[in-house]
Enzyme design. Structure first.
Site, short mmCIF file in Angstrom:
data_model
loop_
_atom_site.label_atom_id
_atom_site.label_comp_id
_atom_site.label_asym_id
_atom_site.label_seq_id
_atom_site.Cartn_x
_atom_site.Cartn_y
_atom_site.Cartn_z
N SER A 128 40.76 75.21 27.77
CA SER A 128 41.77 74.33 28.37
C SER A 128 43.12 74.52 27.69
O SER A 128 43.19 74.80 26.50
CB SER A 128 41.37 72.87 28.27
OG SER A 128 42.41 72.07 28.80
N LYS A 183 33.72 71.15 29.62
CA LYS A 183 35.04 71.46 30.19
C LYS A 183 35.21 70.75 31.53
O LYS A 183 36.29 70.22 31.84
CB LYS A 183 35.19 72.98 30.37
CG LYS A 183 36.44 73.40 31.17
CD LYS A 183 37.71 73.10 30.41
CE LYS A 183 39.03 73.34 31.12
NZ LYS A 183 39.20 74.16 32.26
N HIS A 186 35.97 67.20 30.80
CA HIS A 186 37.35 67.17 30.31
C HIS A 186 38.30 67.08 31.51
O HIS A 186 39.21 66.25 31.54
CB HIS A 186 37.65 68.42 29.48
CG HIS A 186 39.12 68.69 29.28
ND1 HIS A 186 39.93 69.21 30.27
CD2 HIS A 186 39.93 68.48 28.21
CE1 HIS A 186 41.17 69.30 29.81
NE2 HIS A 186 41.20 68.88 28.57
N ASN A 187 38.07 67.92 32.49
CA ASN A 187 38.96 67.92 33.66
C ASN A 187 38.83 66.62 34.45
O ASN A 187 39.83 66.12 34.98
CB ASN A 187 38.66 69.11 34.56
CG ASN A 187 39.17 70.41 33.96
OD1 ASN A 187 39.32 70.54 32.75
ND2 ASN A 187 39.43 71.39 34.80
N GLU A 190 40.82 64.17 32.73
CA GLU A 190 42.24 64.52 33.01
C GLU A 190 42.68 63.93 34.36
O GLU A 190 43.77 63.35 34.46
CB GLU A 190 42.34 66.05 33.01
CG GLU A 190 43.67 66.64 33.42
CD GLU A 190 43.55 68.18 33.51
OE1 GLU A 190 42.96 68.82 32.62
OE2 GLU A 190 44.06 68.74 34.51
P1 NBP Z 1 42.58 84.36 38.60
O1 NBP Z 1 41.61 83.26 38.67
O2 NBP Z 1 43.71 84.40 39.54
O3 NBP Z 1 41.77 85.75 38.72
C1 NBP Z 1 42.43 86.99 38.74
C2 NBP Z 1 41.67 88.01 37.96
O4 NBP Z 1 40.35 88.18 38.49
C3 NBP Z 1 42.32 89.39 38.04
O5 NBP Z 1 42.18 90.02 36.78
C4 NBP Z 1 41.49 90.07 39.10
O6 NBP Z 1 41.53 91.48 39.03
C5 NBP Z 1 40.14 89.58 38.76
N1 NBP Z 1 39.11 89.78 39.80
C6 NBP Z 1 38.95 89.18 41.00
BR1 NBP Z 1 40.10 87.99 41.71
N2 NBP Z 1 37.87 89.62 41.67
C7 NBP Z 1 37.32 90.53 40.87
C8 NBP Z 1 36.18 91.35 41.01
N3 NBP Z 1 35.37 91.27 42.08
N4 NBP Z 1 35.90 92.21 40.01
C9 NBP Z 1 36.69 92.29 38.92
N5 NBP Z 1 37.79 91.54 38.73
C10 NBP Z 1 38.10 90.67 39.70
O7 NBP Z 1 43.15 84.51 37.10
P2 NBP Z 1 43.63 83.37 36.05
O8 NBP Z 1 44.48 82.34 36.69
O9 NBP Z 1 44.14 84.14 34.89
O10 NBP Z 1 42.27 82.66 35.64
C11 NBP Z 1 41.19 83.36 35.07
C12 NBP Z 1 40.03 82.40 34.87
O11 NBP Z 1 40.42 81.39 33.94
C13 NBP Z 1 39.60 81.65 36.13
O12 NBP Z 1 38.22 81.50 36.14
C14 NBP Z 1 40.27 80.32 36.00
O13 NBP Z 1 39.59 79.30 36.70
C15 NBP Z 1 40.20 80.12 34.50
N6 NBP Z 1 41.20 79.19 33.96
C16 NBP Z 1 42.48 79.20 34.41
C17 NBP Z 1 43.43 78.34 33.88
C18 NBP Z 1 44.84 78.37 34.36
O14 NBP Z 1 45.62 77.52 33.91
N7 NBP Z 1 45.22 79.29 35.21
C19 NBP Z 1 43.05 77.49 32.84
C20 NBP Z 1 41.76 77.53 32.36
C21 NBP Z 1 40.84 78.38 32.94
P3 NBP Z 1 42.66 92.30 39.87
O15 NBP Z 1 43.88 92.28 39.02
O16 NBP Z 1 42.06 93.65 39.97
O17 NBP Z 1 42.82 91.61 41.18
#
Ligand code: NBP
Length: 477
Positions: A128, A183, A186-187, A190
């Protein structure tokens, strides 16, 4: 050289997490399905530490020292399974996969079981703090084998947020899905925190007669007291912001429809299955959902209600103090409900979660970070078997002090027609728990009447039924 850790999935979260490891002195292997993202990371941030760029899965795995530790930061759901299936066949006994995505804990349990059978540790990890947290120090909630945590724990401690006393915001939550479960809750908390703050704002505005800029000042003051928290701090920022295009308060030009991604809903769904009353979190989820029903709201706009009579002067100031009391008391109830859900999940799945440690790791890095969590930690540390936060003497005393104001705020809210589902649910929970007798006796009587569902008595052991359709005599079952 080989890498101590690898990160695959280099969107905002993965990229920042990889940079955080590198800035802390670890050699980090980086990989992404689309290799251009890997090259971009190396070009933009390669000088921040030691990175090893890998374009194929085989290259990535070969770059890692053994036991390999690889973090998956891809979109939660099918992509996570796809990535696991890509890498698991290349791994060896004792290697560790860390899933840092927002997985549902039931998926984590399934993945952990499957990989354990293949000799691989799987650590479902709640992270988080958003993008900034991933880079500068998130709150980290890992669930998995104790063995994998031995080598992983110190690395996570290094990149995690630190609480005010310097303690790293990470702990071994427990086995399999426990980290993602925590987690999720937590959400949920939130969601409840945000809803309560939103209600406080609306009350200060409609009943308290204050402008958004004035309310921002109220929140700034509250942030120096017991409500000191990240969410109160950003609330003041959002409320004081003026829309550059119109010169209006920003909060007045934003469409009043709050969206959601699903972790709040999961918290409530699980609570229903575990039989845990998380009414505050549920109201927060429903409030977001209601806000999005634009047609329904449009159709209801002409319905009758009271005329608002905003306060001013000293009365408005006194009301603001009462709202602070109501907000604080309601917040204690939300956390009480959230921790109850964690305790229930822990019992159901045999996780043995240390509730004090969870409060401890939420003190920094995460969205609900707050001074208040230090006291929750102290309450559980003093009494790990505390039946509920409300049974902690300090919290009980604070609510005792707040409860009259809490009631008066709700009186003003209902009298003037300001919706306060979060405050109201919290007070109803509080009054229900402390009641000598609940009308559940009548409910059970009705159930016996129409369905012969039987009842127990207050004065004798056993199960009873009244012959409602006959002579109304009682039979013991
Ligand atoms: P995203 O959730 O937008 O995911 C994008 C990533 O997933 C890219 O690297 C993409 O690769 C890859 N991907 C996908 Br889509 N399908 C795939 C597949 N079939 N095989 C391999 N790679 C694949 O990214 P994020 O916002 O950085 O979040 C990442 C994780 O962290 C998520 O689970 C999210 O819920 C979690 N999270 C996010 C936050 C936040 O604030 N954003 C906070 C806490 C946790 P590509 O570049 O090749 O498309």
């Amino acid at each position: 050289t080989s890498a101590q850790i690898g990160v695959t999935g280099l969107a905002v979260m993965g990229r920042n997490l990889a940079r955080n490891f590198a800035r802390n002195g670890y050699t980090v292997a980086v990989h992404n399905r689309t290799p251009s993202r890997t090259r971009e990371l190396l070009a933009e941030f390669g000088d921040e530490g030691e990175f090893i760029g890998a374009e194929s899965a085989a290259e990535f795995v070969a770059a890692l020292e053994r036991p390999r530790r690889l973090v998956i930061m891809v979109k939660a759901g099918d992509p996570t399974d796809a990535v696991i299936e890509e890498f698991a066949p290349l791994l060896e006994d004792g290697d560790v996969i860390i899933d840092g995505g927002n997985a549902h804990f039931a998926d984590t349990r399934r993945r952990e079981r499957d990989l354990r059978e293949r000799g691989i540790h799987f650590v479902g990890t709640g992270i988080s703090g958003g993008e900034e947290g991933a880079l500068h120090g998130p709150s980290i909630m890992p669930g998995g084998s104790a063995e994998s945590y031995e080598s992983l724990g110190p690395m996570l401690a290094k990149i995690s947020a630190k609480a005010a006393d310097g303690a790293p915001c990470v702990t071994h939550v427990g086995p399999d899905g426990s980290g993602h479960f925590v987690k999720m809750v937590h959400n949920g908390i939130e969601y409840a925190d945000m809803q309560l703050i939103a209600e406080a704002y609306q009350l200060l505005r409609d009943v308290g007669g204050r402008s958004p800029a004035e309310i921002a000042e109220v929140f700034r003051t509250w942030n120096t007291g017991r409500l000191d928290s990240y969410l109160i701090e950003i609330t003041a920022e959002v409320l004081s912001h003026v829309d550059p295009a119109t010169g209006e308060p920003f909060v007045d030009v934003v469409a009043d429809q709050a969206e959601q991604k699903g972790t709040g809903r999961w918290t409530v769904q699980l609570a229903l299955e575990l039989g845990v009353p998380v009414s505050g979190i549920a109201e927060a989820v429903f409030a977001r959902s209601l806000s999005g029903h634009t047609a329904l709201r449009e159709a209801s706009r002409g319905l009758a209600g009271p005329t608002a009579r905003p306060l001013s002067g000293a009365a408005a100031d006194a009301f603001a103090d009462q709202v602070e009391q109501a907000l604080y008391a309601s917040k204690i109830v939300s956390y009480t409900q959230g921790f109850h859900e964690i305790a229930a999940g822990s019992a159901e799945y045999g996780w043995n979660i240390d509730l004090g440690a969870i409060a401890g790791i939420w003190r920094g890095g995460c969205i609900i970070r707050a001074a208040f969590l230090d006291r929750i930690r102290a309450a559980y540390d003093a009494r790990p078997d505390l039946p509920s936060l409300l049974s902690d003497e300090t919290f009980a005393a604070e609510i005792a002090d707040a409860q009259q104001d809490w009631r008066e705020v709700l009186g003003a809210a209902t009298g003037q027609g300001v919706p306060t589902p979060g405050f109201a649910a919290a007070l109803a929970y509080y009054d229900s728990l402390r009641a000598d007798r609940l009308p559940a006796a009548l409910t059970q009587g009705q159930r016996d009447y129409f369905g012969a569902h039987t009842y127990r008595r207050t004065d004798r052991e056993g199960t009873f039924h009244t012959r409602w359709a006959g002579d109304r005599s009682e039979v013991q079952m």
